[in-house]
Design a protein around this motif. Structure first.
Motif, mmCIF file in Angstrom:
data_model
loop_
_atom_site.group_PDB
_atom_site.id
_atom_site.type_symbol
_atom_site.label_atom_id
_atom_site.label_comp_id
_atom_site.label_asym_id
_atom_site.label_seq_id
_atom_site.Cartn_x
_atom_site.Cartn_y
_atom_site.Cartn_z
ATOM 1 N N ASP A 54 -27.395 57.280 71.368
ATOM 2 C CA ASP A 54 -26.928 57.007 70.426
ATOM 3 C C ASP A 54 -24.926 57.209 71.128
ATOM 4 O OD1 ASP A 54 -27.749 55.284 68.739
ATOM 5 O OD2 ASP A 54 -27.361 56.924 67.419
ATOM 6 N N VAL A 55 -25.235 58.502 71.896
ATOM 7 C CA VAL A 55 -23.565 58.497 72.708
ATOM 8 C C VAL A 55 -23.816 58.723 74.013
ATOM 9 C CG1 VAL A 55 -22.624 61.262 73.873
ATOM 10 C CG2 VAL A 55 -23.786 61.566 71.130
ATOM 11 N N MET A 56 -24.726 58.425 74.882
ATOM 12 C CA MET A 56 -25.212 57.652 75.757
ATOM 13 C C MET A 56 -24.840 56.761 75.528
ATOM 14 S SD MET A 56 -28.820 57.680 78.648
ATOM 15 C CE MET A 56 -28.780 59.645 78.210
ATOM 16 N N LEU A 57 -25.253 55.784 74.802
ATOM 17 C CA LEU A 57 -25.049 54.433 75.456
ATOM 18 C C LEU A 57 -23.577 53.860 74.945
ATOM 19 C CD1 LEU A 57 -27.702 52.457 73.003
ATOM 20 C CD2 LEU A 57 -27.749 52.074 75.363
ATOM 21 N N MET A 58 -22.307 54.554 74.080
ATOM 22 C CA MET A 58 -21.069 54.986 74.220
ATOM 23 C C MET A 58 -21.078 55.212 74.451
ATOM 24 S SD MET A 58 -19.145 56.957 71.687
ATOM 25 C CE MET A 58 -19.886 58.526 72.681
ATOM 26 N N ARG A 59 -20.774 55.917 75.825
ATOM 27 C CA ARG A 59 -20.509 56.083 77.371
ATOM 28 C C ARG A 59 -20.805 54.942 78.109
ATOM 29 N NH1 ARG A 59 -22.101 63.027 78.194
ATOM 30 N NH2 ARG A 59 -20.881 63.840 75.587
ATOM 31 N N MET A 60 -21.922 54.841 77.647
ATOM 32 C CA MET A 60 -21.559 53.137 79.113
ATOM 33 C C MET A 60 -21.131 52.301 78.834
ATOM 34 S SD MET A 60 -26.594 53.628 79.359
ATOM 35 C CE MET A 60 -26.387 52.657 80.245
ATOM 36 N N GLU A 61 -20.639 52.220 78.000
ATOM 37 C CA GLU A 61 -19.822 50.952 77.111
ATOM 38 C C GLU A 61 -18.553 51.396 77.317
ATOM 39 O OE1 GLU A 61 -18.690 49.113 73.155
ATOM 40 O OE2 GLU A 61 -20.765 49.406 73.391
ATOM 41 N N LYS A 62 -18.076 52.733 77.143
ATOM 42 C CA LYS A 62 -16.592 52.537 77.411
ATOM 43 C C LYS A 62 -16.160 52.912 78.874
ATOM 44 C CE LYS A 62 -15.236 55.301 73.517
ATOM 45 N NZ LYS A 62 -15.180 56.513 72.911
ATOM 46 N N ALA A 63 -17.417 54.065 79.800
ATOM 47 C CA ALA A 63 -17.527 53.644 81.503
ATOM 48 C C ALA A 63 -17.089 51.811 81.969
ATOM 49 C CB ALA A 63 -18.526 54.431 81.867
ATOM 50 N N GLU A 64 -17.934 51.439 81.417
ATOM 51 C CA GLU A 64 -18.371 49.344 81.649
ATOM 52 C C GLU A 64 -16.642 49.365 81.846
ATOM 53 O OE1 GLU A 64 -20.767 46.644 80.403
ATOM 54 O OE2 GLU A 64 -23.005 48.452 81.413
ATOM 55 N N ARG A 65 -16.326 49.436 80.171
ATOM 56 C CA ARG A 65 -14.547 48.802 80.120
ATOM 57 C C ARG A 65 -13.798 49.194 80.739
ATOM 58 N NH1 ARG A 65 -13.467 50.358 74.507
ATOM 59 N NH2 ARG A 65 -15.570 50.773 73.793
ATOM 60 N N LEU A 66 -13.964 50.587 81.417
ATOM 61 C CA LEU A 66 -12.704 51.418 82.305
ATOM 62 C C LEU A 66 -12.829 50.939 83.538
ATOM 63 C CD1 LEU A 66 -12.688 54.438 80.336
ATOM 64 C CD2 LEU A 66 -11.084 52.722 80.282
ATOM 65 N N GLY A 67 -14.256 49.773 83.478
ATOM 66 C CA GLY A 67 -14.946 49.762 85.707
ATOM 67 C C GLY A 67 -15.478 51.226 85.927
ATOM 68 N N LEU A 68 -16.100 52.175 85.409
ATOM 69 C CA LEU A 68 -16.454 53.209 85.698
ATOM 70 C C LEU A 68 -17.744 53.547 85.596
ATOM 71 C CD1 LEU A 68 -13.529 56.076 84.370
ATOM 72 C CD2 LEU A 68 -13.746 55.198 86.672
ATOM 73 N N THR A 69 -18.328 53.944 86.958
ATOM 74 C CA THR A 69 -20.034 54.593 86.053
ATOM 75 C C THR A 69 -19.999 55.275 85.596
ATOM 76 O OG1 THR A 69 -20.375 56.491 87.870
ATOM 77 C CG2 THR A 69 -20.363 54.244 88.507
ATOM 78 N N TYR A 70 -21.313 55.343 84.312
ATOM 79 C CA TYR A 70 -22.074 56.556 83.697
ATOM 80 C C TYR A 70 -21.372 57.881 83.913
ATOM 81 C CZ TYR A 70 -24.519 58.902 80.790
ATOM 82 O OH TYR A 70 -24.962 60.371 79.224
ATOM 83 N N GLU A 71 -21.903 58.007 84.909
ATOM 84 C CA GLU A 71 -21.529 59.599 85.743
ATOM 85 C C GLU A 71 -20.153 60.175 85.798
ATOM 86 O OE1 GLU A 71 -23.845 57.306 87.668
ATOM 87 O OE2 GLU A 71 -25.629 57.830 86.532
ATOM 88 N N GLU A 72 -19.352 59.228 86.717
ATOM 89 C CA GLU A 72 -18.030 59.825 86.713
ATOM 90 C C GLU A 72 -17.418 59.394 85.432
ATOM 91 O OE1 GLU A 72 -17.340 56.218 90.759
ATOM 92 O OE2 GLU A 72 -16.516 55.429 88.105
ATOM 93 N N TYR A 73 -17.187 58.653 84.135
ATOM 94 C CA TYR A 73 -17.332 58.877 82.847
ATOM 95 C C TYR A 73 -17.986 60.007 82.194
ATOM 96 C CZ TYR A 73 -15.507 58.141 78.541
ATOM 97 O OH TYR A 73 -15.303 58.151 76.756
ATOM 98 N N THR A 74 -18.626 60.694 82.186
ATOM 99 C CA THR A 74 -19.045 61.747 81.835
ATOM 100 C C THR A 74 -18.685 62.884 82.686
ATOM 101 O OG1 THR A 74 -20.968 60.506 80.969
ATOM 102 C CG2 THR A 74 -21.875 62.976 81.434
ATOM 103 N N LEU A 75 -18.853 62.950 83.768
ATOM 104 C CA LEU A 75 -18.086 64.537 84.845
ATOM 105 C C LEU A 75 -16.858 64.690 84.614
ATOM 106 C CD1 LEU A 75 -19.409 66.315 86.837
ATOM 107 C CD2 LEU A 75 -18.412 64.441 88.979
#
Length: 102
Positions: A48-69
């Motif tokens: 669930d956390v991974m999917l939430m981060r992926m969704e937020k990253a996508e909305r901001l135009g970032l990759t999952y790795e960039e957002y998590t970093l």
């Protein structure tokens, strides 16, 4: 007479000839502490956390790795109003991409 290299040899140094410990000449405690910290920081979060981060990253135009970093480095979750930070991440992404090509 010099030995002729194998067909698959890329001319780099041999990788399997090293007989020493994995931490080299440094302090083993520091090596293992960093190894543990890295594993803990990049441990896979729940689905669930991974999917939430992926969704937020996508909305901001970032990759999952960039957002998590950004979360791991600064401890903050980026929001759409953080345009300066997002722009800086995107500029750094372009620099990394160009650096690999050159």
């Amino acid at each position: 007479m010099a030995r002729r290299p194998k067909r698959s040899d890329n001319g780099g140094p041999p990788l399997d000839d090293y007989k020493g410990p994995p931490w080299g000449k440094g302090d083993p405690y520091i090596f293992f502490a960093w190894q543990a910290a890295y594993a803990k920081a990049w441990k896979a979060p729940s689905r669930d956390v991974m999917l939430m981060r992926m969704e937020k990253a996508e909305r901001l135009g970032l990759t999952y790795e960039e957002y998590t970093l950004e979360i791991l480095e600064r401890g903050r979750h980026l929001q759409p109003k953080d345009t300066d930070s997002i722009a800086a991440i995107k500029v750094a992404r372009k620099r990394r991409r160009i650096g690999r090509l050159g």
